[in-house]
Design a protein around this motif. Structure first.
Motif, PDB file in Angstrom:
ATOM      1  N   ALA A   5      54.161   4.693  -4.933  1.00 34.07           N
ATOM      2  CA  ALA A   5      53.280   5.244  -3.911  1.00 34.07           C
ATOM      3  C   ALA A   5      52.872   6.652  -4.300  1.00 34.07           C
ATOM      4  O   ALA A   5      53.607   7.354  -4.971  1.00 34.07           O
ATOM      5  CB  ALA A   5      53.975   5.262  -2.554  1.00 34.07           C
ATOM      6  N   THR A   6      51.700   7.022  -3.892  1.00 38.44           N
ATOM      7  CA  THR A   6      51.198   8.359  -4.141  1.00 38.44           C
ATOM      8  C   THR A   6      50.725   8.944  -2.826  1.00 38.44           C
ATOM      9  O   THR A   6      49.960   8.306  -2.100  1.00 38.44           O
ATOM     10  CB  THR A   6      50.016   8.331  -5.126  1.00 38.44           C
ATOM     11  N   ILE A   7      51.192  10.141  -2.510  1.00 40.50           N
ATOM     12  CA  ILE A   7      50.796  10.802  -1.262  1.00 40.50           C
ATOM     13  C   ILE A   7      49.942  12.008  -1.604  1.00 40.50           C
ATOM     14  O   ILE A   7      50.364  12.886  -2.343  1.00 40.50           O
ATOM     15  CB  ILE A   7      52.022  11.256  -0.444  1.00 40.50           C
ATOM     16  N   TYR A   8      48.731  12.057  -1.059  1.00 44.62           N
ATOM     17  CA  TYR A   8      47.862  13.211  -1.213  1.00 44.62           C
ATOM     18  C   TYR A   8      47.869  13.977   0.103  1.00 44.62           C
ATOM     19  O   TYR A   8      47.633  13.402   1.161  1.00 44.62           O
ATOM     20  CB  TYR A   8      46.429  12.790  -1.529  1.00 44.62           C
ATOM     21  N   LEU A 178      49.093  -0.560 -10.604  1.00 48.22           N
ATOM     22  CA  LEU A 178      48.411  -0.056  -9.416  1.00 48.22           C
ATOM     23  C   LEU A 178      49.383   0.013  -8.255  1.00 48.22           C
ATOM     24  O   LEU A 178      49.949  -0.992  -7.834  1.00 48.22           O
ATOM     25  CB  LEU A 178      47.227  -0.958  -9.063  1.00 48.22           C
ATOM     26  N   GLY A 179      49.605   1.225  -7.745  1.00 53.07           N
ATOM     27  CA  GLY A 179      50.489   1.398  -6.607  1.00 53.07           C
ATOM     28  C   GLY A 179      49.694   1.577  -5.332  1.00 53.07           C
ATOM     29  O   GLY A 179      48.599   1.029  -5.178  1.00 53.07           O
ATOM     30  N   THR A 180      50.220   2.343  -4.416  1.00 51.33           N
ATOM     31  CA  THR A 180      49.513   2.615  -3.169  1.00 51.33           C
ATOM     32  C   THR A 180      49.255   4.112  -3.058  1.00 51.33           C
ATOM     33  O   THR A 180      49.993   4.924  -3.619  1.00 51.33           O
ATOM     34  CB  THR A 180      50.335   2.160  -1.949  1.00 51.33           C
ATOM     35  N   ALA A 181      48.195   4.465  -2.349  1.00 48.00           N
ATOM     36  CA  ALA A 181      47.844   5.872  -2.156  1.00 48.00           C
ATOM     37  C   ALA A 181      47.631   6.133  -0.666  1.00 48.00           C
ATOM     38  O   ALA A 181      46.896   5.405   0.006  1.00 48.00           O
ATOM     39  CB  ALA A 181      46.574   6.227  -2.932  1.00 48.00           C
ATOM     40  N   LYS A 182      48.305   7.163  -0.165  1.00 49.76           N
ATOM     41  CA  LYS A 182      48.155   7.581   1.229  1.00 49.76           C
ATOM     42  C   LYS A 182      47.603   8.996   1.239  1.00 49.76           C
ATOM     43  O   LYS A 182      48.177   9.896   0.616  1.00 49.76           O
ATOM     44  CB  LYS A 182      49.508   7.541   1.947  1.00 49.76           C
ATOM     45  N   LEU A 183      46.494   9.200   1.910  1.00 53.52           N
ATOM     46  CA  LEU A 183      45.868  10.508   1.968  1.00 53.52           C
ATOM     47  C   LEU A 183      46.016  11.097   3.362  1.00 53.52           C
ATOM     48  O   LEU A 183      45.632  10.479   4.356  1.00 53.52           O
ATOM     49  CB  LEU A 183      44.381  10.400   1.617  1.00 53.52           C
ATOM     50  N   TYR A 184      46.575  12.305   3.448  1.00 53.23           N
ATOM     51  CA  TYR A 184      46.558  13.108   4.664  1.00 53.23           C
ATOM     52  C   TYR A 184      45.544  14.222   4.436  1.00 53.23           C
ATOM     53  O   TYR A 184      45.731  15.067   3.563  1.00 53.23           O
ATOM     54  CB  TYR A 184      47.939  13.681   4.967  1.00 53.23           C
ATOM     55  N   ILE A 236      49.092  18.543   9.956  1.00 57.11           N
ATOM     56  CA  ILE A 236      49.942  17.538   9.319  1.00 57.11           C
ATOM     57  C   ILE A 236      51.394  17.902   9.599  1.00 57.11           C
ATOM     58  O   ILE A 236      51.819  19.042   9.382  1.00 57.11           O
ATOM     59  CB  ILE A 236      49.688  17.500   7.798  1.00 57.11           C
ATOM     60  N   SER A 237      52.165  16.940  10.093  1.00 59.64           N
ATOM     61  CA  SER A 237      53.514  17.233  10.556  1.00 59.64           C
ATOM     62  C   SER A 237      54.585  16.708   9.611  1.00 59.64           C
ATOM     63  O   SER A 237      54.359  15.784   8.819  1.00 59.64           O
ATOM     64  CB  SER A 237      53.739  16.634  11.946  1.00 59.64           C
ATOM     65  N   GLU A 238      55.780  17.281   9.772  1.00 60.41           N
ATOM     66  CA  GLU A 238      56.944  16.835   9.009  1.00 60.41           C
ATOM     67  C   GLU A 238      57.280  15.393   9.343  1.00 60.41           C
ATOM     68  O   GLU A 238      57.642  14.595   8.463  1.00 60.41           O
ATOM     69  CB  GLU A 238      58.130  17.753   9.316  1.00 60.41           C
ATOM     70  N   LYS A 239      57.164  15.032  10.594  1.00 60.73           N
ATOM     71  CA  LYS A 239      57.494  13.679  11.040  1.00 60.73           C
ATOM     72  C   LYS A 239      56.650  12.641  10.330  1.00 60.73           C
ATOM     73  O   LYS A 239      57.137  11.552   9.964  1.00 60.73           O
ATOM     74  CB  LYS A 239      57.319  13.574  12.554  1.00 60.73           C
ATOM     75  N   GLU A 240      55.363  12.938  10.139  1.00 67.25           N
ATOM     76  CA  GLU A 240      54.473  11.990   9.471  1.00 67.25           C
ATOM     77  C   GLU A 240      54.849  11.808   8.007  1.00 67.25           C
ATOM     78  O   GLU A 240      54.819  10.697   7.473  1.00 67.25           O
ATOM     79  CB  GLU A 240      53.027  12.480   9.560  1.00 67.25           C
ATOM     80  N   LEU A 241      55.185  12.916   7.344  1.00 66.40           N
ATOM     81  CA  LEU A 241      55.416  12.859   5.907  1.00 66.40           C
ATOM     82  C   LEU A 241      56.783  12.296   5.543  1.00 66.40           C
ATOM     83  O   LEU A 241      56.925  11.646   4.506  1.00 66.40           O
ATOM     84  CB  LEU A 241      55.249  14.255   5.295  1.00 66.40           C
ATOM     85  N   GLU A 242      57.776  12.532   6.377  1.00 68.95           N
ATOM     86  CA  GLU A 242      59.133  12.147   5.997  1.00 68.95           C
ATOM     87  C   GLU A 242      59.315  10.634   5.877  1.00 68.95           C
ATOM     88  O   GLU A 242      60.181  10.154   5.146  1.00 68.95           O
ATOM     89  CB  GLU A 242      60.163  12.728   6.971  1.00 68.95           C
ATOM     90  N   LYS A 243      58.469   9.863   6.536  1.00 69.90           N
ATOM     91  CA  LYS A 243      58.601   8.406   6.443  1.00 69.90           C
ATOM     92  C   LYS A 243      58.157   7.871   5.087  1.00 69.90           C
ATOM     93  O   LYS A 243      58.402   6.694   4.779  1.00 69.90           O
ATOM     94  CB  LYS A 243      57.813   7.722   7.566  1.00 69.90           C
ATOM     95  N   HIS A 244      57.519   8.728   4.277  1.00 72.24           N
ATOM     96  CA  HIS A 244      57.078   8.299   2.952  1.00 72.24           C
ATOM     97  C   HIS A 244      58.026   8.749   1.841  1.00 72.24           C
ATOM     98  O   HIS A 244      57.779   8.472   0.665  1.00 72.24           O
ATOM     99  CB  HIS A 244      55.679   8.846   2.654  1.00 72.24           C
ATOM    100  N   VAL A 245      59.083   9.446   2.185  1.00 68.89           N
ATOM    101  CA  VAL A 245      59.991   9.966   1.165  1.00 68.89           C
ATOM    102  C   VAL A 245      60.732   8.808   0.501  1.00 68.89           C
ATOM    103  O   VAL A 245      61.355   7.982   1.172  1.00 68.89           O
ATOM    104  CB  VAL A 245      61.011  10.953   1.774  1.00 68.89           C
ATOM    105  N   ASN A 269      62.107  20.648   2.632  1.00 74.12           N
ATOM    106  CA  ASN A 269      62.979  20.486   3.800  1.00 74.12           C
ATOM    107  C   ASN A 269      63.317  19.023   4.090  1.00 74.12           C
ATOM    108  O   ASN A 269      64.390  18.721   4.617  1.00 74.12           O
ATOM    109  CB  ASN A 269      62.336  21.105   5.043  1.00 74.12           C
ATOM    110  N   ILE A 270      62.382  18.114   3.753  1.00 71.45           N
ATOM    111  CA  ILE A 270      62.640  16.699   4.041  1.00 71.45           C
ATOM    112  C   ILE A 270      63.208  15.956   2.835  1.00 71.45           C
ATOM    113  O   ILE A 270      63.294  14.725   2.840  1.00 71.45           O
ATOM    114  CB  ILE A 270      61.375  15.987   4.575  1.00 71.45           C
ATOM    115  N   GLY A 271      63.570  16.718   1.803  1.00 71.63           N
ATOM    116  CA  GLY A 271      64.299  16.124   0.689  1.00 71.63           C
ATOM    117  C   GLY A 271      63.484  15.584  -0.453  1.00 71.63           C
ATOM    118  O   GLY A 271      63.995  14.815  -1.277  1.00 71.63           O
TER     119      GLY A 271
END
Length: 283
Positions: A5-8, A178-184, A236-245, A269-271
Motif C-alpha cells: 500500500a502507498t499512502i499520499y 501493483l499495490g494500492t494507493a490512498k490519497l489524503y 487530516i487526523s491521526e485517527k484516519e492515518l493510523e488505520k493504514h499503519v 507518534n503512530i509508529g
C-alpha cells in the motif's frame, strides 16, 4: 521493493497523477526506487531542519540532471484555482524526455532566478503531442511571480529535467507488483483541490486500487454532489492515518514545510518507521 500500500498525504498531488496518468505504476515505478537526493527521510525525532533559504539551483545542486536544455513556448494558461495556474508548454526539442517523478529547471529570459517546478502531466502527453504541463502556485518568488503576472501565450522559456527517481535500477529487469494507493488531500476549500476531476476519474478507472479522501478546512459554500462522498471537513487526523499503519506501507508527504513537519511528527507518534516516510524538500 514492492509496497502493498502507498499512502499520499499532502496539499498537492503530482506523484499520484504523474504515475497514474502513464497507466498507473509503470514496470519500473518511481514509488519503488528513490534516488538519494530526490526525497528526504524523516529525521530521528520527526523534525525537519532547514538552514538559510537557498535558491532552487543551490538546493538541488547534487541532483541528477539531463544534459538536454530545450526551448519551450507557452501554448496554454489555465487558472486551476485562484492561486494556481497551469501552463501548457510546447516542447521544441524532440530529444527532450522525462519520467514520472521529475521536475524541471525553469529558465525565464530577463529573470536571473531559476525556477524549479514539478511536472504535472504524464510522459505520454509529451510523446503524443509534444506538450508538458506545470501547475504553479502564486508566490513572490520571481519565477512563480512571473508566471502569474507577466507570462502570456507564446512566451518563450527554457527547460531542463532534474531528479531521476528511477536512477541506476532502470533496465535491471525489476518488476513491481501493483499495490494500492490512498490519497489524503487537504486544501482550504474545494476550489483549491487541484485536479479533483482527474483524481475522481482515476478512482473510477482503478476501483479498489486508488482511493482518495479530500479534506477542506475553510469551506463556506455548498459542496457539489460528485465530491460530497469523498469530502471530510477539518484537517487530516491521526485517527484516519493510523488505520493504514503496516510493515509494507510507504508514506509520501507533499506540501508546505509546516504541514510536512506536522504530518511527519504524527506518523512517528503512530509508529510508522522513519525509513517508510518520504517527502520532497523544496525549501
Amino acid at each position: 521493493m514492492m509496497a502493498h500500500a502507498t499512502i499520499y498525504v499532502g496539499c498537492t498531488v503530482p506523484l499520484l497523477l504523474k504515475g497514474a496518468q502513464s497507466r498507473l505504476f509503470p514496470s519500473h515505478s518511481p514509488l519503488g526506487v528513490l534516488r538519494h537526493s530526490a526525497f528526504c527521510y524523516c529525521t530521528g525525532n520527526g523534525t525537519i531542519k532547514s538552514k538559510r533559504k537557498m535558491d532552487h539551483l543551490e538546493r538541488t545542486a547534487n541532483n541528477f540532471r539531463q544534459e538536454v536544455i530545450t526551448q519551450a513556448k507557452v501554448c496554454g494558461i489555465t487558472n486551476e484555482s485562484e492561486t494556481v495556474k497551469r501552463l501548457r508548454l510546447a516542447i521544441t526539442n524532440k530529444d527532450f524526455t522525462f519520467k514520472a517523478g521529475q521536475w524541471v529547471d525553469f529558465f525565464i529570459p530577463g529573470v536571473s532566478v531559476v525556477g524549479g517546478f514539478s511536472i504535472c502531466s504524464s510522459p505520454g502527453l509529451l510523446e503524443r503531442e509534444g506538450i508538458l504541463e506545470l501547475a504553479v502556485k502564486h508566490t513572490v518568488h520571481p519565477p512563480a511571480h512571473w508566471i502569474h503576472t507577466e507570462c502570456t501565450l507564446d512566451s518563450e522559456v527554457a527547460l531542463r529535467v532534474g531528479a531521476d527517481l528511477h536512477g541506476y535500477q532502470e533496465g535491471k529487469g525489476n518488476r513491481h507488483k501493483l499495490g494500492t494507493a490512498k490519497l489524503y488531500y487537504s486544501a482550504k476549500n474545494t476550489n483549491e483541490l487541484l485536479f479533483k476531476k482527474n483524481i475522481l476519474g482515476l478512482m473510477k478507472a482503478f476501483p479498489g486500487k486508488i482511493t482518495c479522501c479530500f479534506h477542506v478546512t475553510q469551506q463556506h459554500s455548498q459542496i457539489c454532489k460528485e465530491l460530497q462522498p469523498h469530502i471530510t471537513e477539518g484537517r487530516i487526523s491521526e485517527k484516519e492515518l493510523e488505520k493504514h499503519v503496516s510493515s509494507d506501507t510507504s508514506w509520501y508527504i507533499c506540501g508546505p514545510p509546516p504541514m510536512i513537519e506536522s504530518i511527519s511528527k504524527l506518523l512517528t507518534n503512530i509508529g510508522v518507521p522513519r525509513n517508510c516516510v518520504f517527502f520532497e524538500k523544496w525549501w
